[in-house]
Scaffold this active site. Structure first.
Site, PDB file in Angstrom:
ATOM      1  N   GLU A  87      42.632  38.649  42.162  1.00 21.65           N
ATOM      2  CA  GLU A  87      42.418  39.177  43.757  1.00 21.65           C
ATOM      3  C   GLU A  87      42.652  38.399  44.798  1.00 21.65           C
ATOM      4  O   GLU A  87      42.141  37.823  44.917  1.00 21.65           O
ATOM      5  CB  GLU A  87      40.936  40.059  44.080  1.00 21.65           C
ATOM      6  N   GLU A 126      38.741  44.200  37.760  1.00 29.85           N
ATOM      7  CA  GLU A 126      38.671  43.304  37.384  1.00 29.85           C
ATOM      8  C   GLU A 126      38.854  43.195  35.452  1.00 29.85           C
ATOM      9  O   GLU A 126      38.450  42.237  34.509  1.00 29.85           O
ATOM     10  CB  GLU A 126      36.500  42.962  37.099  1.00 29.85           C
ATOM     11  N   GLN A 162      36.807  37.513  41.316  1.00 27.68           N
ATOM     12  CA  GLN A 162      36.900  36.897  42.793  1.00 27.68           C
ATOM     13  C   GLN A 162      35.336  36.151  42.725  1.00 27.68           C
ATOM     14  O   GLN A 162      35.330  35.374  43.819  1.00 27.68           O
ATOM     15  CB  GLN A 162      36.989  38.108  43.914  1.00 27.68           C
ATOM     16  N   ASP A 176      29.191  37.950  41.052  1.00 28.94           N
ATOM     17  CA  ASP A 176      29.004  39.863  41.093  1.00 28.94           C
ATOM     18  C   ASP A 176      29.663  40.320  40.493  1.00 28.94           C
ATOM     19  O   ASP A 176      29.290  41.307  40.192  1.00 28.94           O
ATOM     20  CB  ASP A 176      28.676  39.851  42.134  1.00 28.94           C
ATOM     21  N   TYR A 177      30.870  40.511  40.254  1.00 27.29           N
ATOM     22  CA  TYR A 177      32.009  40.933  40.082  1.00 27.29           C
ATOM     23  C   TYR A 177      32.667  40.935  38.790  1.00 27.29           C
ATOM     24  O   TYR A 177      33.308  41.665  38.037  1.00 27.29           O
ATOM     25  CB  TYR A 177      33.325  41.548  40.670  1.00 27.29           C
ATOM     26  N   HIS A 185      26.666  38.730  46.562  1.00 33.51           N
ATOM     27  CA  HIS A 185      27.455  38.465  47.353  1.00 33.51           C
ATOM     28  C   HIS A 185      26.694  36.961  46.482  1.00 33.51           C
ATOM     29  O   HIS A 185      26.742  35.819  47.154  1.00 33.51           O
ATOM     30  CB  HIS A 185      28.030  38.005  48.726  1.00 33.51           C
TER      31      HIS A 185
END
Ligand SMILES: Cc1ncc(C[n+]2csc(CCOP(=O)(O)OP(=O)(O)O)c2C)c(N)n1
Length: 811
Positions: free
Chosen positions: A502, A533, A555, A558-559, A600
């Protein structure tokens, strides 16, 4: 599309002589019958206890014969447990191998799909030679290795299909060593999925992404109306996947899908559909979906239960009437391709062939185990002769001998019981049994525990480190610039590398680590993806299974959770579940630790490392180390996750001169501050926190040795940390995961594995973050994650325990 039920097209008939045509059809009929017989006998093998579990392809035979016809050398499959007929028809699986899979035979020559590691019905071919090098994939009909989670085959399929686009457009890959990977991208990737599994998010994410990218992916949906017992009514809007996918249909030359519909029992129409569909897919590089309706499941879902519990009488009767093999038989006779008695002969022969294959597989599976038993019983008998427990030992041997179909566990259990029973007796014959036990431990390690990592020369641990070099007046640059320069060197050096994620393309990454590289190398090498993802991960897996070297960006750490399932179920197990037959050396690039806010600043390292064994996990403290890891990993043939420290992109670092070349070794810790009172072990962004605390502690007269572990998987292979503990006798592990997370893992490694407990004068401690997610803002950070103050307090507390006079209470 021609009407269902028509005979094979006139055009097609002309391609073959009449005899050839008859042979093709009858050969298909043979395969269908053999496959069905295998399913029927397979179920019996489970019900009689010879195999543990069975899930079969009965009812899906005819459609798979048609799919196999469209499948060319170099193509790839990513499918699921119903595809045995396809595997037989493409010559990738023999009946004996199929039964070997059912029994869990661990001999890779006899069970080449997974060497008994995966339950039957999980298919795959072997892309690699025994030394881990690539075979010529363009000369094989390839299948990626199946996994059990429904829909889990879809993300990988995306990458398998995208690889063709990459090979087509990157001319640097059309010569030399790359020619064995692809023929200029002419291959297509075939996916198969059950209708109910299209309810999974992974299906939709993949379908959308393939439509966006316009890649040669051909998905077949085997629609038998149920997902185990749950009917379509609860699975699919409008109860039809092709109906609801209509918006994806391309129109007037625009982008989108070609969508076909056919029926699972209609041989002629199936063949025609697959021929047309694969041509569009291959020639136009367009994704295609074939909805194969009216598929049956004669024996129900699996050996775990019967379908009479959930199918109505009418449905069961319909399934009998519309059985694909029965329908094919009727079609053959009505088209005068063969007579009733000729077909009966094929059917009878199928039964015989399958019976023989089953017997051969069973004998091959059982004979070595029985031989081991004979060998062990002879050893036990020798012990019995001199033992006061002779009677009991003889009972053990007679019980062992009485097991009609022994497994290895039975033999080892007996051997251990005998050695336990005679533990106080001095019997010479015991030595032989003990040494047999040790040897069998090695053999069983190979059978069940090898190939978690690559066992080739390119295992990451075999890659020689190369020091970063600096010019006399080394340039100071932002961390993100250092990374970018290094990625530039990588892209220049390896045409098989592409970087995507991304915002990775046009703007060069949210942290500018790829700034300008799309402009320089083109959209095919450095590109943006949708926000997806799980399929970014799958895309990378598929690309790497075809010999490419994707660097997939997630990215933020956390993701990664969205991709973690696929990392864990698919990527981490590729080598293991194929026993070295396939590899997927994906490099995952992400950034994490230490920012602000619940989503984040995550650092869920315990969760990650405990779910991705089989993938290396690098946690560099700065971008110099991160770049060095990328350089190492690109020389290796294993998957890895590199977590760049999120707050390091704007910090100054010296720019090495040997960018793209210097290599940081995995599993080697670095002492970043020498000290004598306590060993402080940490990683990633916490290294800076630790160094801040070191200064504060020095003022209090405490000398701290700080060790950066650098990689959590593998962990300190040289056991350097315990050497430090031997000196300091005190240990604190610092990180920003939850209590009991990665810090507990580190403690286990040092205290137990490295036997650090022997050298400790104080309780070993961890200093993690709080149990909750980190709160927003600087105060949120201060009160959620360990700060330099917290490190000071923890270290001071440990010192105070040993010398309260020198270190009085402060607060
Ligand atoms: C993620 C996940 N959830 C549940 C299961 C259990 N399960 C195995 S097969 C299956 C049904 C699949 O039905 P369908 O996709 O229609 O394929 P079919 O078996 O009918 O060919 C389920 C629920 C699983 N393997 N994976």
């Amino acid at each position: 599309m021609s009407k269902s039920g028509e005979t094979v097209s006139a055009e097609k008939k002309q391609l073959f002589s009449k005899d050839e045509f008859v042979n093709i059809v009858l050969n298909d009929y043979r395969i269908a019958n053999e496959s069905r017989e295998a399913s029927l006998m397979g179920r019996r093998e489970v019900l009689t206890g010879k195999a543990k579990f069975g899930i079969f392809g009965d009812g899906k035979e005819i459609a798979q014969l048609a799919m196999a016809k469209a499948f060319r050398n170099g193509d790839f499959r990513s499918g699921y447990y119903r595809d045995q007929t396809f595997m037989f028809a493409t010559g990738n699986l023999t009946l004996q191998e199929w039964f070997a899979g059912l029994y869990g035979h661990t001999d890779v020559d006899l069970e080449p799909m997974s060497a008994g590691r995966q339950m039957g019905g999980h298919f795959g071919t072997r892309s690699l030679n025994a030394d881990g090098s690539w075979k010529d994939l363009t000369k094989m009909k390839n299948s990626s290795p199946d996994i059990s989670p429904t829909g889990g085959q879809m993300p990988r399929l995306l990458g398998l299909a995208m690889a063709s686009k990459y090979f087509k457009h990157n001319t640097a890959l059309q010569s030399g060593k790359f020619q064995q990977l692809s023929n200029k991208g002419n291959e297509i990737a075939f996916g198969t999925i059950g209708d109910a599994s299209t309810s999974e998010g992974l299906f939709w994410e993949t379908i959308n992404a393939a439509g966006v990218m316009q890649i040669p992916m051909l998905v077949s949906v085997w629609d038998d109306g149920h997902g185990i017992s749950v009917p379509k009514k609860y699975q699919t809007t409008k109860e039809s996947i092709s109906e609801i996918l209509k918006g994806f249909q391309r129109e007037k030359g625009g982008a989108g899908y070609e969508i076909f519909k056919t029926k699972g029992w209609d041989y002629a129409h199936l063949c025609e559909t697959y021929e047309n569909a694969s041509r569009v897919c291959r020639e136009e590089h367009v994704p295609v979906l074939i909805h194969v309706e009216e598929v049956t499941q004669p024996q129900g879902h699996s050996t775990s239960g019967s379908h009479e519990r959930y199918k109505s009488k009418e449905r069961l009767a319909w399934e009998t009437d519309f059985d694909g093999i029965k329908k094919m038989r009727e079609w053959i006779i009505s088209n005068k391709i063969a007579t009733d008695s000729e077909l009966s002969a094929i059917e009878e022969n199928a039964k015989k062939v399958v019976r023989e294959a089953k017997a051969a597989a069973w004998n091959a599976y059982l004979t070595p185990i029985k031989n081991e038993r004979t060998e062990v019983i002879a050893m036990i008998n020798e012990i019995a002769k001199s033992s006061s427990n002779k009677v009991f030992i003889e009972k053990i041997t007679s019980d062992l001998n009485g097991i009609a179909e022994p497994i290895r566990r039975d033999i080892i259990v007996a051997a251990k019981r005998v050695l336990r029973m005679s533990r106080s007796e001095n019997i010479a014959a015991k030595a032989q049994l003990s040494s047999w036990l040790s040897e069998s431990k090695i053999a069983n390690y190979d059978r069940y525990s090898s190939y978690l990592q690559s066992e080739s020369d390119l295992n990451a641990l075999n890659i020689k480190p190369v020091q970063a070099e600096y010019a006399g007046e080394a340039k100071q640059v932002d961390g993100r610039e250092l990374l970018r320069e290094n990625f530039d060197a990588i892209l220049a050096k390896y045409p098989e590398v592409m970087i995507f994620g991304e915002d990775s393309g046009k703007i060069g990454g949210v942290n500018q680590g790829l700034e300008g590289l799309q402009e320089k190398y083109g959209e095919i090498r450095v590109f943006d993806t949708g926000i997806r993802e799980a399929t970014i991960m799958g895309q990378a897996i598929g690309l790497s299974m075809r010999g490419l070297r994707p660097i997939a960006e997630i990215q933020y750490l956390d993701y990664l959770l969205y991709a973690l399932q696929i990392m864990s179920d698919d990527l981490a197990t590729v080598q293991y579940r194929t026993k070295g037959g396939q590899k997927a050396p994906v490099i995952i690039r992400t950034r994490g630790h230490r920012l602000e806010g619940i989503w984040h600043s995550g650092s869920p390292m315990g969760m990650i490392i405990n779910s991705v064994r089989g993938i290396h996990v690098c946690v560099p403290r700065n971008m110099t180390q991160a770049a060095g890891f990328y350089n190492t990993l690109l020389c290796a043939d294993e998957p890895a996750l590199v977590i760049e420290p999120l707050n390091g992109y704007r910090l100054k670092e010296q720019l090495p001169t040997n960018l793209g070349e210097y290599k940081v070794p995995l599993g080697v810790v670095e002492t970043i501050n020498e000290g004598s009172d306590i060993t402080l072990v940490t990683y990633g962004s916490c290294c800076r926190i630790a160094m801040e605390a070191v200064k504060m502690l020095a003022e209090a007269g405490i000398s701290v040795e700080v060790i950066d572990v650098q990689t959590l998987l593998p962990f300190d292979l040289n056991h350097a940390i315990v050497e430090s503990v031997k000196k300091t006798n005190r240990l604190l592990v610092l990180d920003e995961d939850v209590p009991g997370g990665a810090s507990a893992y580190i403690l286990q490694k040092i205290v137990e594995e490295q036997e650090g407990y022997k050298y400790l004068d104080a309780k070993p401690q961890t200093l993690p973050a709080k149990d909750h997610r980190p709160a927003y803002g600087s105060d949120g950070d201060y009160f959620s994650k360990p700060s330099a103050d917290d490190v000071f307090d923890a270290v001071y507390g440990i010192m105070q325990e040993s010398d309260p006079e020198r270190f009085p209470a402060i607060y």
